[in-house]
Scaffold this motif. Sequence first.
Motif, short mmCIF file in Angstrom:
data_model
loop_
_atom_site.label_atom_id
_atom_site.label_comp_id
_atom_site.label_asym_id
_atom_site.label_seq_id
_atom_site.Cartn_x
_atom_site.Cartn_y
_atom_site.Cartn_z
N GLU A 145 0.83 -1.21 0.00
CA GLU A 145 0.00 0.00 0.00
C GLU A 145 0.86 1.26 0.00
O GLU A 145 0.35 2.36 0.17
CB GLU A 145 -0.93 0.01 1.21
CG GLU A 145 -1.94 -1.13 1.21
CD GLU A 145 -2.87 -1.10 2.41
OE1 GLU A 145 -2.68 -0.20 3.29
OE2 GLU A 145 -3.78 -1.94 2.49
N GLN A 215 -1.43 -10.43 -14.24
CA GLN A 215 -2.61 -9.59 -14.41
C GLN A 215 -3.70 -9.95 -13.42
O GLN A 215 -4.34 -9.07 -12.83
CB GLN A 215 -3.11 -9.69 -15.85
CG GLN A 215 -2.21 -9.00 -16.86
CD GLN A 215 -2.57 -9.33 -18.29
OE1 GLN A 215 -2.89 -10.47 -18.62
NE2 GLN A 215 -2.54 -8.34 -19.16
N GLU A 219 -4.40 -7.98 -9.29
CA GLU A 219 -5.72 -7.42 -9.02
C GLU A 219 -6.40 -8.14 -7.86
O GLU A 219 -7.02 -7.49 -7.01
CB GLU A 219 -6.57 -7.49 -10.29
CG GLU A 219 -6.07 -6.56 -11.38
CD GLU A 219 -6.87 -6.65 -12.67
OE1 GLU A 219 -7.82 -7.47 -12.71
OE2 GLU A 219 -6.55 -5.91 -13.61
N GLY A 223 -4.09 -4.91 -5.86
CA GLY A 223 -3.27 -3.94 -6.57
C GLY A 223 -3.86 -3.49 -7.88
O GLY A 223 -5.00 -3.83 -8.23
N ARG A 224 -3.08 -2.73 -8.62
CA ARG A 224 -3.47 -2.26 -9.94
C ARG A 224 -2.47 -2.78 -10.95
O ARG A 224 -1.25 -2.76 -10.69
CB ARG A 224 -3.50 -0.73 -9.97
CG ARG A 224 -4.01 -0.18 -11.31
CD ARG A 224 -4.07 1.33 -11.32
NE ARG A 224 -4.54 1.81 -12.62
CZ ARG A 224 -4.26 2.99 -13.14
NH1 ARG A 224 -3.52 3.86 -12.46
NH2 ARG A 224 -4.73 3.35 -14.32
N CYS A 225 -2.97 -3.22 -12.09
CA CYS A 225 -2.11 -3.72 -13.17
C CYS A 225 -2.56 -3.09 -14.48
O CYS A 225 -3.69 -3.30 -14.92
CB CYS A 225 -2.19 -5.25 -13.25
SG CYS A 225 -1.10 -5.98 -14.50
N VAL A 226 -1.68 -2.31 -15.09
CA VAL A 226 -1.97 -1.66 -16.36
C VAL A 226 -1.22 -2.40 -17.46
O VAL A 226 0.00 -2.61 -17.37
CB VAL A 226 -1.55 -0.18 -16.34
CG1 VAL A 226 -1.74 0.46 -17.72
CG2 VAL A 226 -2.35 0.58 -15.29
N PHE A 241 2.62 -2.45 -12.58
CA PHE A 241 1.73 -3.07 -11.59
C PHE A 241 2.28 -2.94 -10.18
O PHE A 241 3.48 -2.72 -9.97
CB PHE A 241 1.49 -4.54 -11.94
CG PHE A 241 2.74 -5.38 -12.06
CD1 PHE A 241 3.19 -6.16 -11.02
CD2 PHE A 241 3.47 -5.40 -13.26
CE1 PHE A 241 4.32 -6.95 -11.13
CE2 PHE A 241 4.61 -6.18 -13.38
CZ PHE A 241 5.03 -6.95 -12.33
N SER A 243 1.31 -1.42 -6.07
CA SER A 243 0.53 -0.47 -5.28
C SER A 243 -0.19 0.50 -6.22
O SER A 243 0.44 1.12 -7.07
CB SER A 243 1.45 0.31 -4.34
OG SER A 243 0.85 1.51 -3.93
N PRO A 244 -1.51 0.65 -6.10
CA PRO A 244 -2.24 1.54 -7.02
C PRO A 244 -1.67 2.95 -7.07
O PRO A 244 -1.55 3.54 -8.16
CB PRO A 244 -3.67 1.52 -6.47
CG PRO A 244 -3.80 0.17 -5.82
CD PRO A 244 -2.45 -0.07 -5.20
N VAL A 247 1.57 2.88 -9.13
CA VAL A 247 1.33 2.68 -10.56
C VAL A 247 0.95 4.00 -11.22
O VAL A 247 1.43 4.33 -12.31
CB VAL A 247 0.24 1.60 -10.78
CG1 VAL A 247 -0.20 1.56 -12.23
CG2 VAL A 247 0.75 0.23 -10.34
N ASP A 248 0.10 4.77 -10.56
CA ASP A 248 -0.28 6.08 -11.10
C ASP A 248 0.95 6.96 -11.30
O ASP A 248 1.04 7.72 -12.28
CB ASP A 248 -1.25 6.78 -10.15
CG ASP A 248 -2.65 6.16 -10.18
OD1 ASP A 248 -2.96 5.46 -11.16
OD2 ASP A 248 -3.41 6.37 -9.22
#
Length: 257
Positions: A145, A215, A219, A223-226, A241, A243-244, A247-248
Amino acid sequence: MTALDLAQAARVAEAAADAARREILPRFRRVTAETKKDGSPVTEADRAAERAIRAVLREATPEIAIVGEEYGSEGGDGKRAWLVDPIDGTLSFSRGVPLFGTLIALIEDERPLLGLIDLPSLGERTVGWRGGGVRRNGEAVRVSERADLASALVATGDPIALAAFGARETWLALARDVPRLRGYTDCFGHAQVVCGTVDAMVDLSLNPWDAAPTQVLVEEAGGRCVTLRRERADYPLGLVFGSPALVDQLLPYVSAG
């Protein structure tokens, strides 16, 4: 597929990973690599492990296609498929470095539903599916996080690969701005992100069987995976990918590269 169906599929995937371990571990530090037509390394352990995985999957789920790195596609109705990389990190494996692993994913209509990353030499297996969360050796895990890039532990794929695949500026910018940047490459790095040991990762040279397990696992672990897609036959996918919040912050580096 329902969560119950996926739980059953996970047991099949684990049995296939067990079969792969039986082929891989006796050969570790005992085989030499050959070079495939595409320039990538391969060993007899890769081939033996994929044959073992296919045998388990074929017997348990004959209606589902199998797509593997070494032996291509077989069977199925075109809707669902197992994706298999018997040894991700063959270079590490062939040089006696224990940071390699087996990747198995189940996809439906190209959407990953289940993922498994097995690290045989480390005795660690991470598995999860849609609606089922993620576990490493039976214990539930979550992604990091952490939100502060300056204090984050961030991994990349092979820095040489980043440069070779048109992302040299991405690597240079990350090296400049991320104090704790590490090259935890291949599925070893992916597994560390899924389990929260590493906060985020940028990996830009992937095939579908490399990307699919991560992927779904990222998730399901919160988490986030782009996914980044490129028009090339080799390594068409990239992932950012973890921690969201991180990733941003990492995506602009990829765009700049």
